[in-house]
Design a protein around this motif. Structure first.
Motif, PDB file in Angstrom:
ATOM      1  N   VAL A 268       3.180   5.708 -14.038  1.00  0.00           N
ATOM      2  CA  VAL A 268       2.098   6.666 -13.806  1.00  0.00           C
ATOM      3  C   VAL A 268       1.766   6.711 -12.320  1.00  0.00           C
ATOM      4  N   ARG A 269       1.605   7.918 -11.812  1.00  0.00           N
ATOM      5  CA  ARG A 269       1.112   8.116 -10.443  1.00  0.00           C
ATOM      6  C   ARG A 269      -0.275   8.736 -10.526  1.00  0.00           C
ATOM      7  N   VAL A 270      -1.107   8.443  -9.545  1.00  0.00           N
ATOM      8  CA  VAL A 270      -2.437   9.038  -9.452  1.00  0.00           C
ATOM      9  C   VAL A 270      -2.446   9.926  -8.216  1.00  0.00           C
ATOM     10  N   GLY A 271      -2.906  11.162  -8.380  1.00  0.00           N
ATOM     11  CA  GLY A 271      -3.023  12.106  -7.273  1.00  0.00           C
ATOM     12  C   GLY A 271      -4.462  12.216  -6.836  1.00  0.00           C
ATOM     13  N   VAL A 272      -4.683  12.344  -5.530  1.00  0.00           N
ATOM     14  CA  VAL A 272      -6.035  12.387  -4.976  1.00  0.00           C
ATOM     15  C   VAL A 272      -6.140  13.552  -3.993  1.00  0.00           C
ATOM     16  N   ASP A 273      -7.164  14.398  -4.195  1.00  0.00           N
ATOM     17  CA  ASP A 273      -7.497  15.466  -3.259  1.00  0.00           C
ATOM     18  C   ASP A 273      -8.817  15.087  -2.603  1.00  0.00           C
ATOM     19  N   VAL A 274      -8.773  14.735  -1.320  1.00  0.00           N
ATOM     20  CA  VAL A 274      -9.949  14.256  -0.603  1.00  0.00           C
ATOM     21  C   VAL A 274     -10.721  15.434  -0.034  1.00  0.00           C
ATOM     22  N   GLY A 275     -11.985  15.533  -0.427  1.00  0.00           N
ATOM     23  CA  GLY A 275     -12.876  16.546   0.129  1.00  0.00           C
ATOM     24  C   GLY A 275     -14.063  15.873   0.799  1.00  0.00           C
ATOM     25  N   THR A 276     -14.876  16.653   1.463  1.00  0.00           N
ATOM     26  CA  THR A 276     -16.031  16.065   2.147  1.00  0.00           C
ATOM     27  C   THR A 276     -17.134  15.670   1.172  1.00  0.00           C
ATOM     28  N   ALA A 277     -17.248  16.372   0.048  1.00  0.00           N
ATOM     29  CA  ALA A 277     -18.296  16.071  -0.929  1.00  0.00           C
ATOM     30  C   ALA A 277     -17.750  15.449  -2.208  1.00  0.00           C
ATOM     31  N   ARG A 278     -16.525  15.840  -2.586  1.00  0.00           N
ATOM     32  CA  ARG A 278     -15.943  15.376  -3.844  1.00  0.00           C
ATOM     33  C   ARG A 278     -14.478  15.030  -3.650  1.00  0.00           C
ATOM     34  N   ILE A 279     -13.973  14.195  -4.570  1.00  0.00           N
ATOM     35  CA  ILE A 279     -12.568  13.790  -4.569  1.00  0.00           C
ATOM     36  C   ILE A 279     -12.004  14.120  -5.940  1.00  0.00           C
ATOM     37  N   GLY A 280     -10.982  14.957  -5.956  1.00  0.00           N
ATOM     38  CA  GLY A 280     -10.322  15.271  -7.211  1.00  0.00           C
ATOM     39  C   GLY A 280      -9.283  14.212  -7.523  1.00  0.00           C
TER      40      GLY A 280
ATOM     41  N   ASP B 200     -18.572   9.090  -1.356  1.00  0.00           N
ATOM     42  CA  ASP B 200     -19.570   8.122  -0.910  1.00  0.00           C
ATOM     43  C   ASP B 200     -19.416   7.949   0.592  1.00  0.00           C
ATOM     44  N   SER B 201     -20.449   8.257   1.353  1.00  0.00           N
ATOM     45  CA  SER B 201     -20.339   8.188   2.820  1.00  0.00           C
ATOM     46  C   SER B 201     -20.000   6.780   3.299  1.00  0.00           C
ATOM     47  N   ALA B 202     -20.378   5.762   2.534  1.00  0.00           N
ATOM     48  CA  ALA B 202     -20.060   4.381   2.903  1.00  0.00           C
ATOM     49  C   ALA B 202     -18.641   3.997   2.475  1.00  0.00           C
ATOM     50  N   GLY B 203     -18.012   4.813   1.634  1.00  0.00           N
ATOM     51  CA  GLY B 203     -16.647   4.525   1.201  1.00  0.00           C
ATOM     52  C   GLY B 203     -16.548   3.342   0.263  1.00  0.00           C
ATOM     53  N   VAL B 204     -17.585   3.097  -0.524  1.00  0.00           N
ATOM     54  CA  VAL B 204     -17.582   1.954  -1.432  1.00  0.00           C
ATOM     55  C   VAL B 204     -17.443   2.416  -2.876  1.00  0.00           C
ATOM     56  N   VAL B 205     -18.351   3.274  -3.314  1.00  0.00           N
ATOM     57  CA  VAL B 205     -18.381   3.702  -4.714  1.00  0.00           C
ATOM     58  C   VAL B 205     -17.149   4.535  -5.060  1.00  0.00           C
ATOM     59  N   ASP B 206     -16.773   5.462  -4.175  1.00  0.00           N
ATOM     60  CA  ASP B 206     -15.624   6.320  -4.470  1.00  0.00           C
ATOM     61  C   ASP B 206     -14.322   5.521  -4.503  1.00  0.00           C
ATOM     62  N   ILE B 207     -14.147   4.619  -3.555  1.00  0.00           N
ATOM     63  CA  ILE B 207     -12.944   3.774  -3.537  1.00  0.00           C
ATOM     64  C   ILE B 207     -12.919   2.884  -4.786  1.00  0.00           C
ATOM     65  N   ALA B 208     -14.067   2.328  -5.148  1.00  0.00           N
ATOM     66  CA  ALA B 208     -14.141   1.463  -6.333  1.00  0.00           C
ATOM     67  C   ALA B 208     -13.784   2.248  -7.599  1.00  0.00           C
ATOM     68  N   ARG B 209     -14.238   3.507  -7.695  1.00  0.00           N
ATOM     69  CA  ARG B 209     -13.929   4.311  -8.883  1.00  0.00           C
ATOM     70  C   ARG B 209     -12.434   4.617  -8.959  1.00  0.00           C
ATOM     71  N   ILE B 210     -11.843   4.961  -7.833  1.00  0.00           N
ATOM     72  CA  ILE B 210     -10.406   5.247  -7.827  1.00  0.00           C
ATOM     73  C   ILE B 210      -9.621   3.974  -8.132  1.00  0.00           C
ATOM     74  N   ARG B 211     -10.081   2.847  -7.604  1.00  0.00           N
ATOM     75  CA  ARG B 211      -9.426   1.567  -7.927  1.00  0.00           C
ATOM     76  C   ARG B 211      -9.503   1.320  -9.437  1.00  0.00           C
ATOM     77  N   GLY B 212     -10.633   1.645 -10.056  1.00  0.00           N
ATOM     78  CA  GLY B 212     -10.778   1.499 -11.505  1.00  0.00           C
ATOM     79  C   GLY B 212      -9.830   2.404 -12.280  1.00  0.00           C
TER      80      GLY B 212
ATOM     81  N   ALA C 170      -8.658  12.643   5.632  1.00  0.00           N
ATOM     82  CA  ALA C 170      -7.759  12.306   4.518  1.00  0.00           C
ATOM     83  C   ALA C 170      -6.918  11.077   4.852  1.00  0.00           C
ATOM     84  N   VAL C 171      -6.441  10.987   6.087  1.00  0.00           N
ATOM     85  CA  VAL C 171      -5.636   9.827   6.497  1.00  0.00           C
ATOM     86  C   VAL C 171      -6.496   8.561   6.459  1.00  0.00           C
ATOM     87  N   GLY C 172      -7.715   8.654   6.980  1.00  0.00           N
ATOM     88  CA  GLY C 172      -8.618   7.496   6.942  1.00  0.00           C
ATOM     89  C   GLY C 172      -8.925   7.053   5.520  1.00  0.00           C
ATOM     90  N   PHE C 173      -9.128   8.011   4.617  1.00  0.00           N
ATOM     91  CA  PHE C 173      -9.394   7.680   3.219  1.00  0.00           C
ATOM     92  C   PHE C 173      -8.164   7.041   2.580  1.00  0.00           C
TER      93      PHE C 173
END
Length: 164
Positions: free
Chosen positions: A5-17, A37-49, A78-81
């Motif tokens: 399985v691969r996971v695809g991510v579309d990084v936006g300023t307000a939302r991540i698909g 998440d402006s701090a990059g904690v909650v969104d990264i944690a959700r994608i990790r989940g 997007a590169v930073g994310f």
């Protein structure tokens, strides 16, 4: 074609698909939209989940480029994310050209009869699905993994190596 399985991510300023593939890498489908998440904690944690839950073998992040191939204001974000994901995940992260994926997603949703106001929450998922499907199709056609591996800058060591 690599299995898993691969996971695809579309990084936006307000939302991540977020999208996923089947284990055979044939078909991409939407998963969810994660609030940025402006701090990059909650969104990264959700994608990790999501990656852990799906036992994904790789994450594909869309790289927004201008039609000319040049970088845009969104490219660095997007590169930073992607680099933050690479540090947080136990699987490889790849950047794949995503030119026109959001435009294509809007076209698909409009063609399905959804009004612009009601498709805003899912447009990011559809864009992630388009990005991932493009990556899967590219790998199937070329026999090589798509895009480029993310290799974030490493922190320098405390003691530089001695010179002879």
């Amino acid at each position: 074609m690599r299995h898993g399985v691969r996971v695809g991510v579309d990084v936006g300023t307000a939302r991540i698909g977020v999208a996923r593939s089947d284990a055979h890498g044939m078909l991409a489908t939407p998963v969810e939209t994660v609030n940025r998440d402006s701090a990059g904690v909650v969104d990264i944690a959700r994608i990790r989940g999501i990656v852990a839950e799906l036992e994904a073998v790789e994450v594909i992040v869309g790289l927004p480029l201008a039609l000319s191939g040049r970088t845009t204001a969104s490219t660095g974000d997007a590169v930073g994310f992607a680099e933050a994901l690479e540090r947080a995940l136990p699987v490889p992260v790849r950047l794949v050209d995503e030119r026109l994926s959001t435009v294509a997603a809007q076209t698909v949703l409009r063609a399905s009869g959804r009004k612009a106001k009601t498709h805003r929450p899912v447009i990011d998922q559809v864009a992630a699905t388009i990005i991932l499907q493009h990556a899967l199709d590219t790998e199937r056609a070329s026999g090589r993994p798509p895009g480029t591996l993310v290799d974030p800058p490493r922190e320098p060591t405390a003691d530089p190596p001695e010179r002879p």
